[in-house]
Write an enzyme that holds these catalytic residues in place. Sequence first.
Site: not given
Length: 425
Positions: A133, A140, A206, A208, A240, A244, A247, A260, A264, A371
């Site tokens: 990834d 971002h 996410e 992607e 993905d 958080r 993370q 993560k 996915t 975000e």
Amino acid sequence: MSENLVTKSFINVDKDSHFPIQNLPYGIFKPDANSHSRAGTAIGEFVLDLSVLETKGFFKDIISAVNVFSNDSLNSFMSLEKVTHKEVRNILQSLLNENNPLLRDDENLKKECLIPVNKCIMCMPVHIGDYTDFYSSKEHATNVGIMFRGKENALMPNWLHLPVAYHGRASSVILSGENIIRPKGQTKADTAEIPSFGPSKLLDFELEMGFFIGKGNKLGHAIPVNEAADHIFGMVLVNDWSARDIQKWEYVPLGPFLAKNFATSISPWIVTLDALEPFKSVKVIQNPEPLPYLQSKDNWSYDIKLDVSLKTGQSNDSFIISKSNFKNLYWDICQQLAHHTVTGCNMRTGDLLASGTISGPTKDSYGSMLELTWRGEEPIKLPNGEERKFLADGDELIITGYCEGDGYRVGFGEVTGKILPSVLN
Ligand code: CA
């Protein structure tokens, strides 16, 4: 091109459909629950069974290998030369063309090889050996950098010189529609002295896209940036999923790990670069100029419109929460592949390389809840009155993407996933 010159199929395809004759993506499906899986292409509301066409000899002059479309993955077809992929695409476009009677007027063959998509069960299209990834959206990376490290250190010094990535987990790449079990793990609040364990409270998506390797490269032999496209079979939508809070506590110094690796999701249809060719767009200007091994002859990206919708457990409607575009990415797919292999790292057919979160420059184009809600400080207000900082149990996330042509669309369908509560144990 005026609309009446656009190539059409004898199969009726709505102008908003993602799957006109210009697309012809590849997937693996079962015509019903009791049948074995095989390869197909999507055309309007139908799936064209490529294993039937293969058995009847439609590809015998161009593919010497037997049964490439009768397997439970596309890998053997993907491993063939790019020129073969182009020839198969030409055969399919010709066969489905409104002016070609070969399939159009053969009722028995149509019955055998055209299956309504709502009867089909879509399957994982590829056996994925490795998954990487990237982190290729400047917006971002800047947004996350500000939140995790402050404005001064937002973009790390390497970011503008190389496409940053981490090696992901292929075993937990799943097909659109599979549920996501809320992960548990170790977290530590800023105010806490010691870490604690439990279900993630800050579960995120996410937005992607990813590409699959067709023909691989030998260990020790890099793929030059200008040859990279020859090794890329096609693209899919990717979500993905990210925890958080896990993370934030684990990512220093080696990057994401458990935050993560629990899921996915990918969309089921792989859209080829040939289908995306008319939608090439000028790429973001890169400053500073990358090192020579990352400079390609022509700088291009793809104009792919991306929408993210949220459907909560309390609502029958889904609400759009973000609109972005693939062309927003700073590093392109050829640079990503050239960089990944520059050490001599070997790619194998079916490897998946994802883009990283595709955020645009404005707040309504951000590609994650992190975000969109700025770490939860500015919750999203949904039209039905609900609010979200991160994803709740029962929430379903839907990502869709398409290129807009003149009178037609080349699309990816969608990738969806619903959040289930953590498993008790
Ligand atoms: Ca990611």
